[in-house]
Structures are given as C-alpha cells and as structure tokens.
Write an enzyme that holds these catalytic residues in place. Structure first.
Site, mmCIF file in Angstrom:
data_model
loop_
_atom_site.group_PDB
_atom_site.id
_atom_site.type_symbol
_atom_site.label_atom_id
_atom_site.label_comp_id
_atom_site.label_asym_id
_atom_site.label_seq_id
_atom_site.Cartn_x
_atom_site.Cartn_y
_atom_site.Cartn_z
ATOM 1 N N ARG A 1 -8.849 2.211 10.244
ATOM 2 C CA ARG A 1 -8.098 0.852 10.574
ATOM 3 C C ARG A 1 -9.115 -0.128 11.393
ATOM 4 O O ARG A 1 -8.976 -0.848 12.051
ATOM 5 C CB ARG A 1 -6.820 1.130 11.239
ATOM 6 C CG ARG A 1 -5.777 0.733 10.464
ATOM 7 C CD ARG A 1 -4.371 0.929 11.299
ATOM 8 N NE ARG A 1 -3.364 0.143 10.854
ATOM 9 C CZ ARG A 1 -2.263 0.774 10.395
ATOM 10 N NH1 ARG A 1 -2.171 1.869 9.923
ATOM 11 N NH2 ARG A 1 -1.198 -0.139 10.199
ATOM 12 N N LYS B 1 0.735 -1.161 0.108
ATOM 13 C CA LYS B 1 0.252 -0.105 -0.033
ATOM 14 C C LYS B 1 0.682 1.255 0.089
ATOM 15 O O LYS B 1 0.426 2.271 -0.704
ATOM 16 C CB LYS B 1 -0.888 0.018 1.164
ATOM 17 C CG LYS B 1 -2.248 -0.476 1.060
ATOM 18 C CD LYS B 1 -3.021 -0.248 2.451
ATOM 19 C CE LYS B 1 -2.445 -0.930 3.705
ATOM 20 N NZ LYS B 1 -2.462 0.014 4.723
ATOM 21 N N ARG C 1 1.142 -7.139 14.862
ATOM 22 C CA ARG C 1 0.415 -6.292 13.870
ATOM 23 C C ARG C 1 -0.731 -6.900 12.922
ATOM 24 O O ARG C 1 -1.647 -6.528 12.534
ATOM 25 C CB ARG C 1 1.329 -5.318 12.978
ATOM 26 C CG ARG C 1 2.132 -4.220 13.754
ATOM 27 C CD ARG C 1 3.248 -3.771 13.163
ATOM 28 N NE ARG C 1 3.436 -3.357 11.827
ATOM 29 C CZ ARG C 1 4.458 -3.273 10.958
ATOM 30 N NH1 ARG C 1 5.573 -3.610 11.444
ATOM 31 N NH2 ARG C 1 4.386 -2.866 9.973
ATOM 32 N N ARG D 1 12.224 0.616 10.135
ATOM 33 C CA ARG D 1 11.355 0.846 11.269
ATOM 34 C C ARG D 1 11.622 0.171 12.526
ATOM 35 O O ARG D 1 11.860 -1.058 12.279
ATOM 36 C CB ARG D 1 9.712 1.126 10.667
ATOM 37 C CG ARG D 1 9.429 1.787 9.977
ATOM 38 C CD ARG D 1 8.101 1.643 9.253
ATOM 39 N NE ARG D 1 7.127 0.855 9.951
ATOM 40 C CZ ARG D 1 6.168 0.476 9.555
ATOM 41 N NH1 ARG D 1 5.670 1.115 8.437
ATOM 42 N NH2 ARG D 1 5.017 0.212 10.303
ATOM 43 N N ARG E 1 12.673 -5.061 5.174
ATOM 44 C CA ARG E 1 11.932 -3.624 4.694
ATOM 45 C C ARG E 1 13.007 -2.495 5.071
ATOM 46 O O ARG E 1 13.196 -2.575 6.375
ATOM 47 C CB ARG E 1 10.475 -3.456 4.808
ATOM 48 C CG ARG E 1 10.214 -2.161 4.652
ATOM 49 C CD ARG E 1 8.973 -1.900 4.457
ATOM 50 N NE ARG E 1 7.986 -2.171 5.668
ATOM 51 C CZ ARG E 1 6.617 -1.994 6.150
ATOM 52 N NH1 ARG E 1 5.872 -1.828 5.157
ATOM 53 N NH2 ARG E 1 6.234 -2.020 7.379
HETATM 54 P P1 AMP Z 1 1.780 1.519 9.638
HETATM 55 O O1 AMP Z 1 2.959 2.587 9.242
HETATM 56 O O2 AMP Z 1 0.537 1.862 8.702
HETATM 57 O O3 AMP Z 1 2.266 0.196 9.421
HETATM 58 O O4 AMP Z 1 1.699 1.859 10.994
HETATM 59 C C1 AMP Z 1 2.394 1.660 12.077
HETATM 60 C C2 AMP Z 1 1.626 1.660 13.408
HETATM 61 O O5 AMP Z 1 1.095 2.983 13.568
HETATM 62 C C3 AMP Z 1 0.710 0.709 13.716
HETATM 63 O O6 AMP Z 1 1.076 -0.634 13.848
HETATM 64 C C4 AMP Z 1 -0.260 1.358 14.553
HETATM 65 O O7 AMP Z 1 0.302 1.248 15.840
HETATM 66 C C5 AMP Z 1 -0.150 2.764 14.343
HETATM 67 N N1 AMP Z 1 -1.159 3.187 13.542
HETATM 68 C C6 AMP Z 1 -1.123 3.762 12.243
HETATM 69 N N2 AMP Z 1 -2.110 4.093 11.791
HETATM 70 C C7 AMP Z 1 -3.125 3.914 12.712
HETATM 71 C C8 AMP Z 1 -4.718 4.075 12.747
HETATM 72 N N3 AMP Z 1 -5.301 4.520 11.964
HETATM 73 N N4 AMP Z 1 -5.015 3.925 14.344
HETATM 74 C C9 AMP Z 1 -4.378 3.207 15.251
HETATM 75 N N5 AMP Z 1 -3.072 3.063 15.168
HETATM 76 C C10 AMP Z 1 -2.527 3.540 13.759
#
Ligand code: AMP
Length: 218
Positions: free
Chosen positions: A90, A15, A175, A164, A131
């Site tokens: 989410r 994505k 996750r 990350r 990654r």
């Molecule tokens: P991502 O970069 O999208 O994989 O997000 C990394 C982390 O940020 C996730 O595992 C969550 O802990 C937090 N996070 C990102 N987007 C959201 C969201 N919409 N609601 C809650 N936590 C989020």
C-alpha cells in the site's frame, strides 16, 4: 510458474469481492491484509493492539507490523504455487518489502503482476457506508446495491451480517486521503516496471470479473 498477483485501487473499488472470487477460481490463497489485521485486533495480539489505533483513524498500520504478518503468511505452503494478495503493498516502501519477501520465499522464478482497478470515485463513500459482510464466510454485501435476500443474514451461510468499524463516513474519508497520498503512486511504480494491468472497475460484478480474468491471463 508461480503466479504472484497483487491489486491496487481505492477503498471499496470492488477488489475484495473480485479477488476472493479470483483466488477461488485459480485455487490460490486469498491473502488480505485488512482481514488479517482485523483478526489480530479481535484476538488482541501485540500486533493487533498496535494496528487498532491506526485502523480506527484510517491510517496505514506501521510497515514493520504489516510486513511481519505478510512474510509469515506468504511463507506458508499453500502460497507455493501462487497467491492473490489484496491490500498489500500500500506504499512504495511496502512494495520494496514485498520484493525482499518474495526473494526469500520463492524457490523458483515467479510471474508477478499488479492489477489496477480504475474506477470513478464519486460513489465509493456511499458504497462504504452501506457495506456489510459475513463474519463467518466473508461474503461482502451492500445494503443498497447488493442486499442479502432477507436484509439481515448471509445468503450463503445464514450468519448475521456485520459492519466494519472503519466503514463510517469520517474514517472512510481519512482512508481515501491515505490512499491518494501513499498508495496511488504505486500505479506509476509498477507501470515503470512493466507489470501493471489496468482494468475498468466500473460496472457490474460480472462485467468487472470478465475484465479481471482477461488481465490476469493475457
Ligand atoms: P482494508 O480492509 O484493505 O480496507 O484495510 C483496512 C485497514 O487496515 C486500512 O485502513 C489500514 O489501516 C489497515 N491496512 C490494511 N492493509 C494495510 C497495509 N498493507 N499497510 C498498512 N495498513 C494496512
């Protein structure tokens, strides 16, 4: 008409790569909650301090924290014609919040679409642990499948790539659990509303890109 695009799919389904490209293509801002939260953590803002403890466990950050960040961002003038929203909503609760935010922010009718990245999940943990990304321009790499030319620096801006903190196997598994419990039900939610487009997210970046463009334009 304003175009509001959101994206669903498991962690590391591609994505981030595809939606950055799409935002550039459409000349819309790429609003990515993960990056906004990581910036808040880095700056140790009150929202960042709260978010950090959830992110380090692979859990969702409390809805009021994320909704406040998103509401501020979507009200900015560069979102007036449309946005590419990556990582929000989410959960079904967040989807309801997005509808409220859009109602407040939209000055005219908008076209809303949710694109679901349908992918075989077997290889995704391996994708995650390999990654890396560029801290300066955000370009995403994979040390096994899409490595930078010199193995260390970004091909685009030559900054040293970083990993990350939550891209470890243990946090990645958490996750995925969070994804299946909280986020996966959203596909049905948007299907029932008639705004869901599914794309096959297996294959090369170019193949998925073609399918994404079709889903967004048809
Ligand atoms: P991502 O970069 O999208 O994989 O997000 C990394 C982390 O940020 C996730 O595992 C969550 O802990 C937090 N996070 C990102 N987007 C959201 C969201 N919409 N609601 C809650 N936590 C989020």
């Amino acid at each position: 008409m304003k175009k509001e695009l959101i994206f669903l799919g498991p962690p590391a389904c591609g994505k981030g790569t595809q939606t950055s490209k799409l935002a550039e293509h459409l000349n819309f801002p790429h609003v990515d909650t993960g990056s906004l939260l990581r910036a808040a953590v880095k700056n140790q803002t009150p929202e960042g301090v709260t978010a950090e403890s959830y992110m380090s466990k692979g859990q969702l950050v409390p809805v009021e924290v994320v909704a406040a960040i998103i509401k501020r961002r979507l009200a900015e003038p560069d979102c007036a014609n449309g946005y590419v929203l990556d990582g929000f909503p989410r959960s079904v609760e967040q989807a309801g919040m997005l509808e409220e935010i859009n109602k407040e922010v939209d000055k005219e009718d908008a076209e809303f679409r949710a694109v679901y990245f349908d992918i075989d999940t077997e290889l995704l943990i391996e994708r995650i642990v390999n990654r890396k990304s560029c801290p300066k321009c955000g370009e995403i790499y994979n040390m096994k499948f899409k490595a930078p030319k010199d193995g260390v620096h970004c091909d685009k801006c030559n900054s040293e790539l970083t990993q990350r903190k939550d891209d470890t196997e243990e946090i990645a598994r958490a996750r995925f659990e969070t994804y299946y419990k909280e986020t996966a039900p959203l596909t049905e939610y948007y299907e029932n509303k008639g705004v869901l487009r599914k794309i096959d997210a297996n294959g090369s970046i170019e193949q998925v890109w073609e399918r994404l463009l079709k889903a967004v334009n048809d």
